[in-house]
Design a protein around this motif. Sequence first.
Motif, PDB file in Angstrom:
ATOM      1  N   VAL A 238       0.836  -1.205   0.000  1.00 49.46           N
ATOM      2  CA  VAL A 238       0.000   0.000   0.000  1.00 49.46           C
ATOM      3  C   VAL A 238       0.866   1.248   0.000  1.00 49.46           C
ATOM      4  O   VAL A 238       0.628   2.189  -0.772  1.00 49.46           O
ATOM      5  N   SER A 242       0.011   1.991  -3.832  1.00 47.03           N
ATOM      6  CA  SER A 242      -1.418   2.325  -3.910  1.00 47.03           C
ATOM      7  C   SER A 242      -1.646   3.535  -4.816  1.00 47.03           C
ATOM      8  O   SER A 242      -2.552   3.525  -5.669  1.00 47.03           O
ATOM      9  N   SER A 260      -5.906   7.216  -1.573  1.00 47.65           N
ATOM     10  CA  SER A 260      -5.783   5.789  -1.273  1.00 47.65           C
ATOM     11  C   SER A 260      -4.952   5.575  -0.013  1.00 47.65           C
ATOM     12  O   SER A 260      -5.330   4.813   0.883  1.00 47.65           O
ATOM     13  N   TYR A 261      -3.813   6.252   0.067  1.00 47.55           N
ATOM     14  CA  TYR A 261      -2.973   6.126   1.262  1.00 47.55           C
ATOM     15  C   TYR A 261      -3.594   6.867   2.446  1.00 47.55           C
ATOM     16  O   TYR A 261      -3.510   6.404   3.590  1.00 47.55           O
ATOM     17  N   TYR A 264      -6.219   4.639   3.888  1.00 46.99           N
ATOM     18  CA  TYR A 264      -5.551   3.532   4.571  1.00 46.99           C
ATOM     19  C   TYR A 264      -5.072   3.957   5.956  1.00 46.99           C
ATOM     20  O   TYR A 264      -5.280   3.248   6.951  1.00 46.99           O
ATOM     21  N   PHE A 315      -8.450  -0.001  -0.365  1.00 43.95           N
ATOM     22  CA  PHE A 315      -7.282   0.242   0.485  1.00 43.95           C
ATOM     23  C   PHE A 315      -7.699   0.705   1.886  1.00 43.95           C
ATOM     24  O   PHE A 315      -6.996   0.420   2.863  1.00 43.95           O
TER      25      PHE A 315
END
Length: 404
Positions: A238, A242, A260-261, A264, A315
């Motif tokens: 990730v 990601s 996305s991160y 997460y 994610f």
Amino acid sequence: MSAAPPVQPVPFPPAPGLRVGRAALAVSFLLQGTTFALLVTCIPEIQRRYGLSDGLLPVFLAAVPILAGVGSITSEQLVKRTGARAVLRVVQPAVCLSLAAAGLGSALWQLALALGAFGLLVGALDASMNMLGVGLQHRYGRSIMIGFHAAFSLGGILGAALAGLGSHYDLGLPVLFGTAAAVIAPLAVLTGTRFAGPAELGDAVREAAEAAARSIPWRPLLPLCLAMAFAYIADASVSNYSVKYLTDGLGSREDLAKLSYLGYMVAMLLGRALGDRAVQRFGAVPVVRSGAALAAFGFGVAAVAPAAWAGIAGFTVLGFGICAIIPQVFAAGGRLFPADSDAAVARLNLFNYVGFLVGSPLVGAIADASSYRWALLAPMLLVLAVLPLADRFAPAPAPAPAVA
């Protein structure tokens, strides 16, 4: 970053200055989370700036954890001579400078030097931060490490958000990394003046280090070591890919891809806030099993995502799953060796680096040979391999009562 190691109670109360030292170290973790997130969420921009091919990218990414391991080992020797506080005061501002250098160059050799310095310094930073944290925890006599790692997650959220804003306004790496370093480095210097030292900690750091150096058998820990490695392979996937998957695989805008991160890390923070209650209510084994299944499901959602929003959702789900596994690895290791929990934690923490070392090249190589969709299936399968290991997270059965 990993969650709290088990604690060996101590018979003395915390010194008055420990609260200030604890707050300062939490800020240090937050600043490092911000710095790390800025680097990993800007991998597509780094690739483009330096003309780094997809085939060469995994080599550069794999070098960082290798050098971090070297930096971690080296820092242990430095700490023996100068103390964890002194090492941390130097390396954290230096990490910020290496981040700025990664955004200022234009040739591959310049990137190699910047990332090499970043890896070495991050390893020393990670080791000295956690040594100081374990010393504080040893002096407190109760678990306080989860708060430090939650601060790292919060910093990751901040760093990912800043990277997203940088992409949205097209600031460019020199401005984004340079400005971040110009702000974070002085904050790190200022924070370093308030770290706990010998007056507050006494011999706590040395006592914890001596406990970690004691010899314990490897064999009972191996299933937990595997679980730790698999979890960090997922985390490395990730962290490093990601954003790139959303931009290259799903055609997302770079500012949107950084969510996305961000998603997460938000999930990791929330999961760490709620995880202890879940374990207390349901037990460690169900929590680990459900976490592994949820993480694999998140990888699956991301791999089949038709658009960026689905990838971001995948994610985020993955973050909720992984956050349940890593803290329980440490807790289970401490239960296996209650008299030498620091030694068990030190052994298990090595597989943090193993996971990062394997994760980046594995996903990168598969993506280069096929696609990122197929590449995400590799960490998904490894996370599923945690399921048969979940029984090793069970607390030891209570001794049977003596029969009169």
